[in-house]
Design a protein around this motif. Sequence first.
Motif, short mmCIF file in Angstrom:
data_model
loop_
_atom_site.label_atom_id
_atom_site.label_comp_id
_atom_site.label_asym_id
_atom_site.label_seq_id
_atom_site.Cartn_x
_atom_site.Cartn_y
_atom_site.Cartn_z
N VAL A 100 5.21 -4.21 -8.30
CA VAL A 100 5.28 -2.83 -8.82
C VAL A 100 3.93 -2.39 -9.39
N PRO A 101 3.29 -3.17 -10.28
CA PRO A 101 1.97 -2.73 -10.75
C PRO A 101 0.92 -2.71 -9.65
N TYR A 102 1.04 -3.59 -8.66
CA TYR A 102 0.09 -3.55 -7.54
C TYR A 102 0.22 -2.23 -6.78
N ALA A 103 1.46 -1.83 -6.51
CA ALA A 103 1.68 -0.57 -5.80
C ALA A 103 1.17 0.62 -6.62
N PRO B 232 -3.79 -2.62 2.22
CA PRO B 232 -3.00 -1.38 2.17
C PRO B 232 -1.52 -1.67 2.36
N LEU B 233 -0.69 -0.64 2.25
CA LEU B 233 0.76 -0.80 2.23
C LEU B 233 1.31 -1.54 3.46
N PRO B 234 0.97 -1.14 4.71
CA PRO B 234 1.55 -1.87 5.86
C PRO B 234 1.17 -3.34 5.87
N ALA B 235 -0.10 -3.63 5.57
CA ALA B 235 -0.54 -5.02 5.56
C ALA B 235 0.13 -5.80 4.44
N LEU C 8 3.87 -10.03 2.66
CA LEU C 8 4.99 -10.46 1.83
C LEU C 8 6.15 -10.97 2.68
N ALA C 9 6.36 -10.38 3.85
CA ALA C 9 7.42 -10.86 4.74
C ALA C 9 7.10 -12.27 5.24
N VAL C 10 5.83 -12.52 5.58
CA VAL C 10 5.44 -13.86 6.02
C VAL C 10 5.56 -14.85 4.87
#
Length: 452
Positions: free
Chosen positions: A252-255, A315-318, A323-325
Motif C-alpha cells: 500500500v505505501p509503495y503504491a 511500474p504497476l504492470p511490472a 508479486l505474482a511470481v
Amino acid sequence: MTTTAPAAQRVTYREVFAEPRFRLLLLTRSLAIGADTLRTVALSMLIFAVTGSPLLAAVTYGVAFLPQAIGGTLLGALADRVRPRPLITAGYGLEATTAAVLALAGLPAGASLALVAGIATLTPVFGGASSRLIAEALDGDAYVLGRSLANIAASASQLLGLAAGGAAVAALGARHALLVTAACHLAAAAAVRVRLPGLPATAKPPGQLPASVLRQSWTVNRQLITDPAVRILLLATWLPPAFLAAAESLIVPYAAQHRFPASSPGLLLACVPVGMIAGDFAAGRLLRPATRERLTIPLMMLAGLPLLAFAAGPPLPAAAGLLAVTGIGPAYILGIQRRFLDAVPPLVLGQAFGLLSTGLMTFQGAGPALFGAVAQTTSPGPAMALAGAAIIMTALGLLPALRTVTVPDADRPGPRRGAAGARRARARQRRSGDHPCVTAATQVLPVPGLRK
C-alpha cells in the motif's frame, strides 16, 4: 477410511478429496478462513468509522497473530488430549460467538480488539487438532497433496473474503457483515458436529497419569524445538513467509509513493495469493514427490528473487507480475511437509502442528513491524527488496541442514511396507505404550524419539 500412498507414489487431487474426513475438514476450514477475512475487513471498517483512527484500523489486521504464541506455548497439548470433534466444534462455535458479540454488543474499539486477541490464543489448539486428523487420514504423497489442496483453498478463501468484504459492508453495513461471519462459523461448527466421527484423543497407555496441560505443552514444545531435524523444518516453514508478509505489508505505501491509481493496492495485494494458488497447484499436480523435495530451496529462493526488483521502483504492470511470481515460491512448503510429518513422534502430532502454526503466525506478525521500521528510514521499495534478500539468505543458510534431514529409522517406510505399514507400526507402538513419546506425553520426561 484412510487414504495411503508411499512417499514415492503419485496420487491425484481427486483421490485425496474423496477421503471423507479430509473433505469435511477442508471445506469447513475454507469457510472459516473466508469468514475470518470478512470479519477482519468489517471490524477494521467499523473501528475506523467509530474512532477515525488509521492506527486502530490497521491493528485490526494483525491483532490475532501474536496471541497465538501464548496459546501454542501454554495450551498446545490440548490438541492431542481432547477428543477432536468437540474441540473443533467448540473452536468454530467460539468464533461465531465472537463475531456476534462484535456485531451486537457495541463494544469500545479496545475491548473489541482484546476479544479477538483472546480467542486467537486458542487457534493453535483447534488448528492443531484438525491438522492431526488430516495427517492420520492421509499418508505419503496423499498427505502432501492434501496440504496442497488446503493451501489452495486457503488462498482462494482469503481472496473471496477480501473481495466480498468491502461489498458486504457497503451492502449490509459493518455490523450485519459481522453477523454473516458468525453464521459462517456456526455452519462450520454444525457440519463438524454432525459429520465428523467421534474419534478418540491420542491414545495413552494404561496406568500412567498425564502431566498438566501447561507442563506438557511447555516441555514438548521445548523438545520439538531443540530436536535438530524438527527445528530446521520449523525454521524453513516460519522464516520465508515472515519476510514475504513484510513485503506484502509495504504494498500500500509503495503504491502511494509511486502514485498508482486508487484501485491498484487491491490489485497488487491479490497478486501474491493468485501466485500461491498457481504454484501449489503446479507443484502438487505436475511434480513427482522426490522432485518437490529437490526443489525446496529453488522455490524458496523464487519467493525472494522478484522482490529484489522493487529497489528500482517498477511500474504497476511490472510490480503486479513480480508479486505474482513471488507468490509461486511458497509452494516450496510442499517439499518439507512429509519430512515434518515423519520427523514428529505420533503422540504429539497435534501439538507439533499447533507449534508450527503458532510460529508461522507470530513471525508473520513480527515481519511487517520490522520491515515497516526499515521503510521508515529508507522507502517502501528498498525495504521490499531487503525482505526478498532475507528470503534468499534464509534459503542459502538452510540448504546444508535441509540436505541432512532424514526420517528416523523406526518410522521410515521400507520398500515393501510403505507409508501405511509404517503408520500401522506406530499405531501398534501407541497401543502397547512402547512408543518413545508415550513417556513425554504422560510424565513429561525427555522424548527418546526426538534427536538432540
